[in-house]
Design an enzyme around this catalytic site. Structure first.
Site, PDB file in Angstrom:
ATOM      1  CG  ASP A  51      31.654 -19.079  -4.917  1.00  0.00           C
ATOM      2  OD1 ASP A  51      30.876 -18.178  -5.288  1.00  0.00           O
ATOM      3  OD2 ASP A  51      31.370 -19.926  -4.057  1.00  0.00           O
ATOM      4  CD  GLU A  53      33.720 -16.885 -13.749  1.00  0.00           C
ATOM      5  OE1 GLU A  53      33.862 -17.264 -14.917  1.00  0.00           O
ATOM      6  OE2 GLU A  53      32.632 -16.438 -13.311  1.00  0.00           O
ATOM      7  CE1 TYR A  54      32.935 -10.476  -5.461  1.00  0.00           C
ATOM      8  CE2 TYR A  54      34.558 -11.489  -4.001  1.00  0.00           C
ATOM      9  CZ  TYR A  54      33.700 -10.441  -4.302  1.00  0.00           C
ATOM     10  OH  TYR A  54      33.617  -9.366  -3.460  1.00  0.00           O
ATOM     11  CG  ASP A  55      37.315 -16.574  -4.300  1.00  0.00           C
ATOM     12  OD1 ASP A  55      36.626 -15.650  -3.825  1.00  0.00           O
ATOM     13  OD2 ASP A  55      37.163 -17.769  -3.985  1.00  0.00           O
ATOM     14  CD  GLU A 131       8.116  -1.396   5.493  1.00  0.00           C
ATOM     15  OE1 GLU A 131       7.705  -0.556   4.668  1.00  0.00           O
ATOM     16  OE2 GLU A 131       9.150  -1.263   6.159  1.00  0.00           O
ATOM     17  CE  LYS A 133       7.561  -5.415  14.859  1.00  0.00           C
ATOM     18  NZ  LYS A 133       8.737  -6.074  15.403  1.00  0.00           N
ATOM     19  CG  ASP A 135      11.822 -11.893  15.157  1.00  0.00           C
ATOM     20  OD1 ASP A 135      12.208 -11.004  15.923  1.00  0.00           O
ATOM     21  OD2 ASP A 135      11.380 -12.989  15.536  1.00  0.00           O
ATOM     22  NE  ARG A 154      14.897   0.807  19.313  1.00  0.00           N
ATOM     23  CZ  ARG A 154      14.520   1.062  20.547  1.00  0.00           C
ATOM     24  NH1 ARG A 154      15.147   0.490  21.558  1.00  0.00           N
ATOM     25  NH2 ARG A 154      13.515   1.883  20.789  1.00  0.00           N
ATOM     26  CD  GLU A 192      15.031  -5.484  12.792  1.00  0.00           C
ATOM     27  OE1 GLU A 192      14.994  -4.238  12.673  1.00  0.00           O
ATOM     28  OE2 GLU A 192      14.622  -6.092  13.788  1.00  0.00           O
ATOM     29  CE1 TYR A 244      13.303  -0.358  10.227  1.00  0.00           C
ATOM     30  CE2 TYR A 244      13.827  -2.619   9.615  1.00  0.00           C
ATOM     31  CZ  TYR A 244      13.779  -1.612  10.559  1.00  0.00           C
ATOM     32  OH  TYR A 244      14.194  -1.854  11.837  1.00  0.00           O
ATOM     33  CE  LYS A 316       7.711   1.353   8.257  1.00  0.00           C
ATOM     34  NZ  LYS A 316       9.043   1.064   7.749  1.00  0.00           N
ATOM     35  CE  LYS A 340       4.972  -8.533  18.279  1.00  0.00           C
ATOM     36  NZ  LYS A 340       6.441  -8.530  18.345  1.00  0.00           N
ATOM     37  CB  CYS A 434      26.042 -44.612  30.867  1.00  0.00           C
ATOM     38  SG  CYS A 434      25.143 -44.901  29.334  1.00  0.00           S
ATOM     39  CB  CYS A 437      26.329 -49.156  29.164  1.00  0.00           C
ATOM     40  SG  CYS A 437      27.486 -47.785  29.342  1.00  0.00           S
ATOM     41  CB  CYS A 452      28.433 -42.922  28.080  1.00  0.00           C
ATOM     42  SG  CYS A 452      28.753 -44.686  28.030  1.00  0.00           S
ATOM     43  CB  CYS A 457      27.551 -47.393  25.577  1.00  0.00           C
ATOM     44  SG  CYS A 457      25.930 -46.792  26.070  1.00  0.00           S
TER      45      CYS A 457
HETATM   46  S1  IVH Z   1       9.900   1.065  11.076  1.00  0.00           S
HETATM   47  C1  IVH Z   1      10.453   5.176  12.871  1.00  0.00           C
HETATM   48  N1  IVH Z   1       9.831  -1.102   9.639  1.00  0.00           N
HETATM   49  O1  IVH Z   1      10.621  -3.617  14.766  1.00  0.00           O
HETATM   50  C2  IVH Z   1      10.596   3.854  12.201  1.00  0.00           C
HETATM   51  N2  IVH Z   1      10.591  -1.280  11.876  1.00  0.00           N
HETATM   52  O2  IVH Z   1       9.152  -3.835  17.257  1.00  0.00           O
HETATM   53  C3  IVH Z   1      10.286   2.725  13.089  1.00  0.00           C
HETATM   54  N3  IVH Z   1      11.297  -3.565  12.511  1.00  0.00           N
HETATM   55  O3  IVH Z   1      12.266  -1.009  16.407  1.00  0.00           O
HETATM   56  C4  IVH Z   1      10.643   1.408  12.589  1.00  0.00           C
HETATM   57  N4  IVH Z   1      10.878  -4.499  10.567  1.00  0.00           N
HETATM   58  O4  IVH Z   1      13.641  -2.522  14.791  1.00  0.00           O
HETATM   59  C5  IVH Z   1      10.124  -0.574  10.839  1.00  0.00           C
HETATM   60  N5  IVH Z   1       9.752  -2.945   8.228  1.00  0.00           N
HETATM   61  C6  IVH Z   1      10.039  -2.414   9.415  1.00  0.00           C
HETATM   62  C7  IVH Z   1      10.552  -3.189  10.463  1.00  0.00           C
HETATM   63  C8  IVH Z   1      10.811  -2.583  11.696  1.00  0.00           C
HETATM   64  C9  IVH Z   1      11.325  -4.697  11.799  1.00  0.00           C
HETATM   65  C10 IVH Z   1      11.723  -3.469  13.917  1.00  0.00           C
HETATM   66  C11 IVH Z   1      12.385  -2.171  14.307  1.00  0.00           C
HETATM   67  C12 IVH Z   1      11.527  -1.651  15.435  1.00  0.00           C
HETATM   68  C13 IVH Z   1      10.896  -2.910  15.950  1.00  0.00           C
HETATM   69  C14 IVH Z   1       9.661  -2.632  16.758  1.00  0.00           C
END
Ligand code: IVH
Length: 695
Positions: A51, A53-55, A131, A133, A135, A154, A192, A244, A316, A340, A434, A437, A452, A457
């Site tokens: 760090d 060094e970077y700084d 891949e 998903k 959150d 979005r 994301e 993604y 996909k 999911k 409380c 007490c 309190c 207490c």
């Molecule tokens: S593809 C046309 N890939 O999940 C492309 N979405 O519940 C559509 N999300 O709106 C999205 N990981 O915000 C894609 N590996 C992933 C994702 C991903 C999370 C989100 C994305 C989407 C939401 C739907």
């Protein structure tokens, strides 16, 4: 993105610029080094510079840019640092609407989807790319002529908020990316934004330390962060961005022979090679839906091993031409589907509220609920933090509630369902006195927490002892919550000092407490006397003084008593200490009883001296070299400062010159390399800290 030679060259240049004076001619190279270091740190999770060094290099670049403003570029690493606030977030139209995903929950759903894809594409065999998903909060990025020009949320899918300034605070989002290599002049990417579980927890702990309400979950933390007015605050949250999807491309006429992106997988690897953070390490392709199904099920069991939250997998169709053939609805692409994972939410019933008194007198309402299993864990108790939470969530006794527990994160109540009340529900009346007490409770006007104020207490006294013995404080193994409470009730232990006067002779015959337990406890208590000063300060439980502040305070003194007489103004000079903290520290040390207790603890043999300062004089680590890798509990720059204070030095990479590699969580290639070399001492963080505890 970088060849091995590039990397070696950049590092060699970095070392040169660290020790030598720089001139305007070096601006380009300093930028290249910092961009490379950022990429290694934020995208590859494998830092190459210490760090400090970077700084140093960053400062050098900044100074040169100040001397030569005409040489500043918009994508210089110095330009991430935000000046000013976001005034508002103008609405912008996405180049391509940001569609959502269709959900699936089981193998049958995926088999159906596979059939439809084959029907629509007219293909009997399709390769699938699978891949994680993520959150978090979705984001779109536009790059034009190799520069990031816009980032947006979005929004409603067609239009979102322009959050470019905030996105620039996310260091894994490159300010420039050589998209012309792919024959592109303009692109729009989707990804994301998220916060790792570890950083989320650290962030929440800080909020809790400051008596602020913690954020409910990592997803909210990420999405809330994108619309914060102050970009510096966004920077503090340490967000990450995974990309993604390449949703739009405009050709660069100058590149006649760009490489062809024929598959989604290739798109991901190409994005990764341009410097973007992608999930490519966790992405796999499969030639059949059956294999996809096996993989997503297998991945679900490993979900908690990932450093960030995912709520499923996305499958996909791999070939982009087949994606085009299959098409989309106005809501989602037909060529992709989300699988999911099992919900981590469940409904339950709010039975009653317990009020717990914390060590600083804070009254925490705790919801007792009908036991419910969420994500494999049975939950019957949920902290509500303060009265405001009860009101915000509109909770009544008897309400049906929605409970969520994500990963290792503490469970929380998402909401109540006022629409299905029967009329038998009862209002929650926050106590005025409380529960322990009977002191009248007090709620400062601009604070959420009710307190309190009776420092004697019983509940507070017990909590203070528990905090003192806890793992991050004096770490007295074997003297946990339950035993402290039991000893308190038995009259064995009345205050912190009492830990060092426990009547061991009276413990014989106590249920579940044999000779071995007694002797172990004696040893643990004895050992705690050697704990370094920052732990003792933290253990005192001074309001607003968390571990970081305790370390900062310890660094400024040779002996704890140096703090007794420090004025608020003097304290305010210390890193991490603001108005609230300073007032609280002065209040603590002005209290005569606290000073007497500290003197008595010193008499017992506890260490009130700042050993690091003392040892610094003989430089215990003179000539020794260190390197840190992986995620450490403590801040990396603090760990490095500890080494340097003792005369040791920090190296940028693993080599035969390295004496110690300190390994945090998720250590990667450095650890492997050190093991191969065989000459490097590999230490855990705890072992590293122990080095500083020796006399
Ligand atoms: S593809 C046309 N890939 O999940 C492309 N979405 O519940 C559509 N999300 O709106 C999205 N990981 O915000 C894609 N590996 C992933 C994702 C991903 C999370 C989100 C994305 C989407 C939401 C739907």
């Amino acid at each position: 993105m970088y060849t091995n030679e590039d990397e070696a060259h950049l590092l060699a240049q970095a070392k040169k610029h660290l020790t030598q004076a720089v001139s305007a001619n070096d601006i380009g190279q300093l930028r290249a080094i910092l961009e490379y270091a950022d990429w290694k740190y934020y995208v590859r999770d494998n830092p190459v510079l210490a760090d400090v060094e970077y700084d140093t290099l960053f400062k050098k670049l900044k100074q040169l840019e100040e001397l030569h403003p005409e040489l500043v570029t918009v994508d210089s690493p110095t330009q991430r640092v935000a000046k000013g606030l976001n005034k508002n977030f103008p609405t912008v139209t996405h180049l391509v609407p940001m569609l959502s995903l269709e959900n699936s929950y089981n193998a049958d759903d995926l088999l159906d989807w596979d059939r439809k894809c084959k029907e629509l594409s007219g293909e009997s065999n399709l390769d699938y790319c699978v891949e994680p998903k993520f959150d978090g909060a979705s984001i779109s990025l536009v790059y034009e002529n190799n520069q990031l020009v816009r980032a947006a949320t979005r929004g409603n899918g067609t239009e979102g908020d322009d959050i470019t300034l905030n996105a620039k605070q996310i260091r894994s989002i490159p300010l420039k990316a050589n998209i012309s290599l792919l024959g592109m002049k303009q692109i729009e990417l989707r990804g994301e934004v998220l916060i790792t579980k570890k950083r989320f927890e650290d962030y929440n702990n800080k909020l809790i330390e400051n008596n602020e309400q913690p954020l409910a979950n990592a997803r909210n933390a990420a999405s809330g962060s994108l619309r914060i007015k102050d970009p510096n605050e966004v920077a503090k949250r340490n967000l990450d961005a995974f990309l993604y999807h390449l949703s739009y491309t405009q050709r660069d006429e100058n590149n006649a022979n760009p490489p062809l992106l024929q598959t989604h997988y290739k798109t991901l690897t190409s994005l990764a090679s341009l410097g973007f953070k992608t999930s490519v390490d966790y992405t796999k392709t499969f030639p059949s839906i059956e294999e996809v199904i096996n993989y997503v099920h297998e991945f679900e069991t490993k979900r908690d091993e990932l450093p960030y939250e995912i709520d499923g997998m996305v499958i996909k169709v791999n070939r982009l031409d087949f994606q085009d053939k299959i098409g989309q609805t106005s809501h989602h692409p037909r060529w992709a589907i989300a699988f999911k994972f099992k919900a981590r939410q469940a409904t339950s019933k709010l039975l009653h509220i317990d009020y717990q008194v914390g060590r600083t007198g804070s009254i925490t309402p705790v919801a007792k609920i009908e036991p419910v299993t969420v994500g494999g864990v049975t939950i019957s108790s949920i902290s509500l933090f303060n009265e405001d939470v009860i009101r915000e969530k509109d909770l009544k006794l008897g309400d049906t509630i929605l409970v969520e527990r994500a990963g290792d994160v503490i469970p929380y109540i998402v909401k109540s369902f006022p629409e299905i009340r029967t009329g038998n529900e009862q209002d929650i009346v926050f106590p005025l006195i409380c529960p322990v007490c009977n002191e009248t409770l007090y709620k400062p006007e601009n604070e959420a927490v009710t307190r309190c104020t009776n420092i004697n207490c019983e509940a507070q006294v017990v909590e203070r002892i528990i905090h003192f013995t806890s793992k991050d404080a004096m770490d007295i193994r074997g003297l946990g919550d339950a035993l402290v409470r039991r000893f308190y009730e038995l009259g064995f232990l009345k205050n912190i000092l009492g830990i060092y006067h426990l009547p061991f002779e009276r413990m014989h015959g106590l249920e579940g407490f044999g000779e071995k337990s007694i002797s172990n406890l004696k040893d643990a208590i004895e050992k705690s006397k050697q704990q370094p000063l920052p732990r003792l300060i933290f253990g005192l439980g001074i309001r607003y003084v968390g571990e970081t502040t305790a370390k900062a305070l310890a660094r400024t003194v040779s002996h704890l008593s140096d703090l007794y007489s420090k004025s608020k103004e003097e304290l305010l000079q210390i890193e991490d200490v603001g108005e609230k903290v300073a007032t609280s520290i002065v209040e603590f040390f002005t209290h005569h009883d606290n000073r007497t207790m500290l003197d008595a603890l010193e008499q017992e043999g506890l260490c009130l001296e700042n050993k690091q300062k003392a040892e610094q004089q003989h430089g215990g680590l003179q000539g020794k070299t260190f390197l840190f890798t992986g995620t450490l509990t403590m801040k990396r720059n603090e760990a490095e400062a500890m080494v340097e204070l003792e005369g040791g030095s920090i190296l940028g990479s693993v080599s035969s010159k390295l004496n110690y590699l300190v390994v945090g969580e998720d250590a990667g290639s450095k650890l492997e390399k050190a093991k191969k070399l065989g000459s490097v001492h590999i230490l855990s963080e705890a072992e590293f800290l122990q080095m500083f505890q020796k006399d």
